[in-house]
Design a protein around this motif. Structure first.
Motif, PDB file in Angstrom:
ATOM      1  N   GLN A  78      11.874   0.689  -2.299  1.00 16.28           N
ATOM      2  CA  GLN A  78      10.653   1.007  -1.564  1.00 16.28           C
ATOM      3  C   GLN A  78      10.021  -0.244  -0.954  1.00 16.28           C
ATOM      4  OE1 GLN A  78       9.318   4.116  -0.976  1.00 16.28           O
ATOM      5  NE2 GLN A  78      11.207   4.862  -1.893  1.00 16.28           N
TER       6      GLN A  78
ATOM      7  N   LYS B  28      -1.272  -1.801  -4.421  1.00 20.19           N
ATOM      8  CA  LYS B  28      -0.825  -2.113  -5.780  1.00 20.19           C
ATOM      9  C   LYS B  28       0.115  -3.312  -5.746  1.00 20.19           C
ATOM     10  CE  LYS B  28      -1.007   2.719  -7.249  1.00 20.19           C
ATOM     11  NZ  LYS B  28      -0.274   3.791  -7.932  1.00 20.19           N
TER      12      LYS B  28
ATOM     13  N   ARG C  25       6.408   4.019  -1.265  1.00 20.47           N
ATOM     14  CA  ARG C  25       5.750   4.933  -2.188  1.00 20.47           C
ATOM     15  C   ARG C  25       5.805   4.316  -3.576  1.00 20.47           C
ATOM     16  NH1 ARG C  25       9.037  10.253  -0.975  1.00 20.47           N
ATOM     17  NH2 ARG C  25      10.640   8.679  -0.776  1.00 20.47           N
ATOM     18  N   CYS C  26       4.681   4.311  -4.276  1.00 22.38           N
ATOM     19  CA  CYS C  26       4.634   3.697  -5.603  1.00 22.38           C
ATOM     20  C   CYS C  26       5.409   4.553  -6.599  1.00 22.38           C
ATOM     21  CB  CYS C  26       3.192   3.494  -6.056  1.00 22.38           C
ATOM     22  SG  CYS C  26       2.265   5.009  -6.353  1.00 22.38           S
TER      23      CYS C  26
ATOM     24  N   THR D 219       0.853  -1.177   0.000  1.00 19.65           N
ATOM     25  CA  THR D 219       0.000   0.000   0.000  1.00 19.65           C
ATOM     26  C   THR D 219       0.892   1.231   0.000  1.00 19.65           C
ATOM     27  OG1 THR D 219      -1.709  -1.194   1.210  1.00 19.65           O
ATOM     28  CG2 THR D 219      -1.851   1.210   1.220  1.00 19.65           C
ATOM     29  N   CYS D 220       0.659   2.117  -0.950  1.00 21.74           N
ATOM     30  CA  CYS D 220       1.427   3.346  -1.066  1.00 21.74           C
ATOM     31  C   CYS D 220       1.043   4.290   0.061  1.00 21.74           C
ATOM     32  CB  CYS D 220       1.161   4.004  -2.422  1.00 21.74           C
ATOM     33  SG  CYS D 220       1.979   5.594  -2.631  1.00 21.74           S
TER      34      CYS D 220
ATOM     35  N   CYS E  21      -0.687   7.777  -1.844  1.00 19.01           N
ATOM     36  CA  CYS E  21      -2.022   7.688  -2.466  1.00 19.01           C
ATOM     37  C   CYS E  21      -2.920   6.661  -1.771  1.00 19.01           C
ATOM     38  CB  CYS E  21      -1.908   7.366  -3.945  1.00 19.01           C
ATOM     39  SG  CYS E  21      -1.241   5.727  -4.338  1.00 19.01           S
TER      40      CYS E  21
ATOM     41  N   CYS F 119       3.593   7.843  -7.702  1.00 24.31           N
ATOM     42  CA  CYS F 119       3.652   8.934  -6.722  1.00 24.31           C
ATOM     43  C   CYS F 119       5.054   9.519  -6.632  1.00 24.31           C
ATOM     44  CB  CYS F 119       3.188   8.443  -5.351  1.00 24.31           C
ATOM     45  SG  CYS F 119       1.411   8.148  -5.266  1.00 24.31           S
TER      46      CYS F 119
ATOM     47  N   PHE G 202       6.218  -0.725  -7.443  1.00 24.91           N
ATOM     48  CA  PHE G 202       7.089  -0.103  -6.460  1.00 24.91           C
ATOM     49  C   PHE G 202       8.542  -0.369  -6.818  1.00 24.91           C
ATOM     50  CE2 PHE G 202       3.110  -0.749  -4.297  1.00 24.91           C
ATOM     51  CZ  PHE G 202       2.970   0.361  -3.481  1.00 24.91           C
TER      52      PHE G 202
END
Length: 135
Positions: free
Chosen positions: A92, A83, A100-101, A75-76, A79, A104, A88
């Motif tokens: 990350q 995903k 963070r994806c 999960t980012c 946002c 983003c 990613f």
């Protein structure tokens, strides 16, 4: 005739028919465990060639059903969308709480460029205001 190297090339002993699973607290047949779990289980059994056995720590063997599966999504934190791992960067993925994806990260990188203050120099550069001019 006896030799001291008898069974020296043997690849190890077979695991017992049943092994205790610490996940479900049951004895289960050895085919219910992965090769990795069986190897770790066998390393706990005393080895006559190693002075103190193979491991210092007792391994708690868990069957395939009790072994946690690899996480395939993140999960980012920006946002808050869940995903797949491919969305990613590898760096990350290491810290799931702060992940963070790529989308983003790209958006933030573009925003940072626009957020910088514009230069205040005149085109000819003849006059720059100083603190003495302000005071």
């Amino acid at each position: 005739m006896s030799h001291s190297a008898k069974h020296a090339n043997q690849q190890g002993s077979k695991p017992p028919k049943e092994i205790f699973c610490y996940g479900c607290n049951k004895n289960k047949p050895s085919h219910s465990f992965s090769k990795t779990q069986l190897t770790k289980y066998m390393s706990n059994i005393a080895n006559e060639y190693a002075p103190h056995g193979r491991t210092l720590k007792k391994h708690h063997t868990m069957c395939k059903a009790c072994t946690p599966q690899q996480n395939s999504t993140l999960t980012c934190m920006l946002c808050t969308r869940t995903k797949p791992l491919e969305k990613f960067a590898k760096a990350q993925r290491k810290n799931a709480e702060k992940a963070r994806c790529l989308q983003c990260m790209k958006k933030r990188e573009e925003d940072d460029i626009d957020d910088s203050e514009p230069d205040t120099e005149d085109s000819d550069g003849s006059y720059n205001e100083t603190w003495d001019d302000v005071l």
